[in-house]
Write a protein that holds these residues in place. Structure first.
Motif, short mmCIF file in Angstrom:
data_model
loop_
_atom_site.label_atom_id
_atom_site.label_comp_id
_atom_site.label_asym_id
_atom_site.label_seq_id
_atom_site.Cartn_x
_atom_site.Cartn_y
_atom_site.Cartn_z
N LEU A 58 40.29 70.45 60.45
CA LEU A 58 38.84 70.35 60.56
C LEU A 58 38.26 71.19 61.67
CD1 LEU A 58 37.47 66.93 61.88
CD2 LEU A 58 39.68 67.76 62.49
N GLY A 59 39.06 71.99 62.30
CA GLY A 59 38.53 72.86 63.33
C GLY A 59 39.64 73.45 64.17
N THR A 60 39.23 74.06 65.26
CA THR A 60 40.16 74.78 66.10
C THR A 60 39.79 74.57 67.55
OG1 THR A 60 40.11 76.49 64.42
CG2 THR A 60 41.18 77.06 66.46
N ILE A 61 40.80 74.53 68.37
CA ILE A 61 40.53 74.47 69.80
C ILE A 61 41.44 75.51 70.46
CG2 ILE A 61 42.14 72.56 70.18
CD1 ILE A 61 39.90 71.41 72.03
N GLU A 62 40.86 76.33 71.33
CA GLU A 62 41.64 77.41 71.91
C GLU A 62 41.58 77.36 73.42
OE1 GLU A 62 41.77 81.27 70.11
OE2 GLU A 62 40.36 80.67 68.56
N SER A 63 42.72 77.67 74.02
CA SER A 63 42.75 77.87 75.47
C SER A 63 43.01 79.35 75.69
CB SER A 63 43.84 77.02 76.10
OG SER A 63 45.10 77.48 75.69
N VAL A 64 43.01 79.76 76.96
CA VAL A 64 43.33 81.15 77.26
C VAL A 64 44.66 81.51 76.61
CG1 VAL A 64 43.94 82.73 79.13
CG2 VAL A 64 42.02 81.17 79.41
N LYS A 65 45.56 80.53 76.64
CA LYS A 65 46.94 80.79 76.23
C LYS A 65 47.18 80.63 74.73
CE LYS A 65 49.67 77.52 77.19
NZ LYS A 65 50.21 76.48 78.05
N ALA A 66 46.55 79.63 74.12
CA ALA A 66 46.99 79.26 72.77
C ALA A 66 45.83 78.86 71.87
CB ALA A 66 47.97 78.10 72.88
N GLU A 68 45.09 76.05 68.80
CA GLU A 68 45.63 74.87 68.13
C GLU A 68 44.63 74.40 67.07
OE1 GLU A 68 48.57 73.76 68.46
OE2 GLU A 68 49.18 74.76 70.31
N GLU A 69 45.16 73.93 65.95
CA GLU A 69 44.30 73.39 64.90
C GLU A 69 43.97 71.94 65.22
OE1 GLU A 69 43.38 75.51 62.91
OE2 GLU A 69 44.96 76.97 62.55
N LEU A 70 42.79 71.53 64.77
CA LEU A 70 42.42 70.12 64.84
C LEU A 70 42.59 69.53 63.45
CD1 LEU A 70 39.07 70.47 66.81
CD2 LEU A 70 41.14 69.36 67.66
N TYR A 71 43.09 68.29 63.40
CA TYR A 71 43.27 67.63 62.11
C TYR A 71 42.43 66.35 62.07
CZ TYR A 71 46.95 70.97 61.40
OH TYR A 71 47.63 72.16 61.26
N ALA A 72 41.97 66.03 60.87
CA ALA A 72 41.08 64.88 60.71
C ALA A 72 41.88 63.59 60.71
CB ALA A 72 40.29 65.03 59.42
N PRO A 73 41.57 62.67 61.65
CA PRO A 73 42.27 61.39 61.65
C PRO A 73 41.71 60.43 60.59
CG PRO A 73 40.99 61.70 63.69
CD PRO A 73 40.63 62.82 62.78
N VAL A 74 40.52 60.75 60.09
CA VAL A 74 39.87 59.87 59.11
C VAL A 74 39.23 60.73 58.01
CG1 VAL A 74 39.32 58.04 60.76
CG2 VAL A 74 37.72 59.95 60.45
N SER A 75 38.84 60.09 56.92
CA SER A 75 38.04 60.77 55.90
C SER A 75 36.61 60.28 56.03
CB SER A 75 38.56 60.43 54.50
OG SER A 75 39.92 60.79 54.40
N GLY A 76 35.66 61.18 55.76
CA GLY A 76 34.27 60.76 55.84
C GLY A 76 33.34 61.95 55.94
#
Lengths: 130, 375
Positions: A58-66, A68-76
């Motif tokens: 459901l999205g992405t989170i980035e640091s200077v280094k890496a 990472e994907e975000l995953y949905a813990p729920v449906s809605g």
């Protein structure tokens, strides 16, 4: 490591947390994820009104280094995204369970988060060797 | 997220200190290395604004001893080493017969009888085998010093200020890409308060700085002496953002056995006037026909971060890929390096970077992205 994992949250092994209040789920990332990522510089979230499906990206989170994907813990349906965090992603680190939340989702009637971990289970998973 | 470590990995003599400082440890080329202490951004800025230190003891360190080791090395590199005098150093590359880069390294000339090479950690074993195969070891002795020495990179505008009180040589006289033996003064309570060391004014951050080599048993004392004088410990994360802003190639990412110096913007390393060297005929041919692709630097138009292997797209066609990318702290705009067809490798050329299925605008800019202000 002395990171906090509030008891009232549920956690995924992909390091998202969910705070369920009635039919509204607040989603963010755990203090462990913040610690591992380092300097967070970019967050990409779904649009308000988007439908999300448990387990899907459901999205992405980035640091200077890496990245990472975000995953949905729920449906809605996404009812609100945290624009303050989109504009200043580094602020997630100061308060990941509070001001650093990512989005609010109105969960589907039949949604079930029983599979998600408790704070103790999650802490044992990520800090197991400590 | 995957940040696992395994007990089979190698550790430098400074590993315990990294652990004590609560550095985040990651696997890097078979070594357990600190990727960050307080955070990449803070460490990066410490090097740009003051002084930081890096444990680079994992890098390969070879000594080449005998009668004229530089002459023996001449056919192995495209650079002319014949003019290298004792106390001078040169950045160069080993090439294969196709002109591909086997490794990049620095050659340090100590005397007519002794030369040191510092090579990448990931390629140390490969380089060692390759050198043994190439050199006539009846006349020359090749010694692997990787495990006997500690190598600390001290980088930043205040590097000389931090180092000077610990050494017996005037650092003002040590010019860029020069090096010199020195006595290092450690605190009086150290088991070895005075040790022979060796100091080179070289580095990998775009800043002024030094690379200091000491026997491994005093490495921890030296690191702690620097820490006590206010030098910021820095990890591999900041090393990568710093070198990327300075547009220095990273072996295994921006350059490797399939890329030639002409493609990678390292044509200045080639001395066509010198005699034969491995890869020469391939490079001559490539120069004749022109290279088909070139390494370029680009800035993203929006806050979208390019990462290695992302595709470079022009007019809907995939034309190349990103080799390095980040949002480095000093430039504060996402940027990267990547290969594009030679016809597109012009400053100002607009390109697209495919990030998670969407193409985002970028523009080719001159390298380096960052140049340190003149003192």
């Amino acid at each position: 490591m002395s990171l906090e994992y509030p008891e009232d949250l549920k956690y995924l092994d992909s390091h998202e947390y969910v705070r369920l209040e009635g039919e509204i789920a607040t989603i963010g990332i755990s203090a462990f994820a913040v610690d591992q990522l380092g300097d967070i510089v970019f967050v990409e979230l779904p649009q308000e009104g988007d439908s999300i499906e448990q387990g899907e990206r459901l999205g992405t989170i980035e640091s200077v280094k890496a990245v990472e994907e975000l995953y949905a813990p729920v449906s809605g349906t996404v009812i609100e995204t945290n624009q303050a965090i989109v504009e200043s992603p580094e602020d997630i680190a100061t308060d990941p369970y509070g001001e650093g939340w990512l989005m609010k989702v109105r969960i589907n009637d039949d949604d079930d988060i029983a599979d998600a971990m408790s704070a103790a289970e999650y802490q044992a998973l990520v800090e197991g060797d400590i | 997220m995957t940040y696992s470590t395994s007990p089979a990995l190698l550790r430098t003599p400074l590993f315990d200190l990294h652990k004590q400082s609560q550095a985040r440890i990651v696997e890097f080329s078979g070594w357990e290395m600190p990727v960050q202490y307080q955070g990449i951004v803070a460490e990066h800025q410490a090097v740009r604004q003051a002084v930081g230190m890096f444990d680079i003891s994992h890098m390969g360190k070879f000594d080449l001893k005998g009668e004229n080791p530089l002459t023996a090395l001449q056919p192995l590199v495209p650079t002319d080493l014949s003019q290298l005098r004792p106390g001078q150093a040169k950045y160069t590359v080993f090439l294969n017969h196709q002109g591909g880069i086997v490794d990049d390294l620095i050659v340090y000339c100590h005397s007519r009888y002794l030369v040191s090479l510092i090579v990448n950690a990931a390629t140390t074993a490969k380089d060692w085998a390759w050198l043994q195969a190439q050199l006539n070891t009846r006349e020359l002795a090749l010694e692997n010093q990787t495990d006997t020495l500690v190598l600390i990179a001290l980088q930043g505008p205040k590097a000389a200020q931090a180092l000077q009180p610990l050494v017996d040589i005037p650092l003002d006289n040590l010019k860029n890409y020069h090096h010199q033996p020195a006595t290092i003064h450690l605190p009086p309570d150290s088991p070895f308060p005075q040790v022979p060391g060796w100091i080179a004014r070289t580095g990998y951050t775009g800043e002024d700085g030094f690379e200091i080599m000491v026997p491994r048993n005093v490495g921890q004392d030296l690191w702690q002496a620097f820490a006590k004088s206010g030098v910021t410990p820095c990890g591999l994360g900041a090393r990568d953002t710093l070198r990327l802003e300075a547009a220095m190639a990273l072996y295994g990412q921006d350059i490797d056995q399939t890329t030639t110096p002409l493609e990678a913007g390292l044509g200045w390393l080639i001395n066509w006037e010198k005699g034969d060297f491995i890869g020469r005929s391939a490079l001559e041919q490539q120069k004749e026909t022109g290279v088909s692709r070139k390494l370029v630097g680009f800035l993203m138009e929006e806050r979208q971060i390019p990462r290695p292997h992302y595709l470079i797209v022009v007019d809907g066609q995939t034309v190349g890929s990103v080799t390095s990318g980040s949002l480095p702290p000093t430039i504060a705009q996402p940027l990267g390096l990547g290969y594009v067809p030679a016809g597109l490798a012009n400053v100002g050329q607009e390109i697209g970077i495919e990030i998670r299925g969407k193409v985002h605008g970028a523009k080719i800019v001159p390298r380096p992205f960052y140049r340190r202000p003149k003192a």
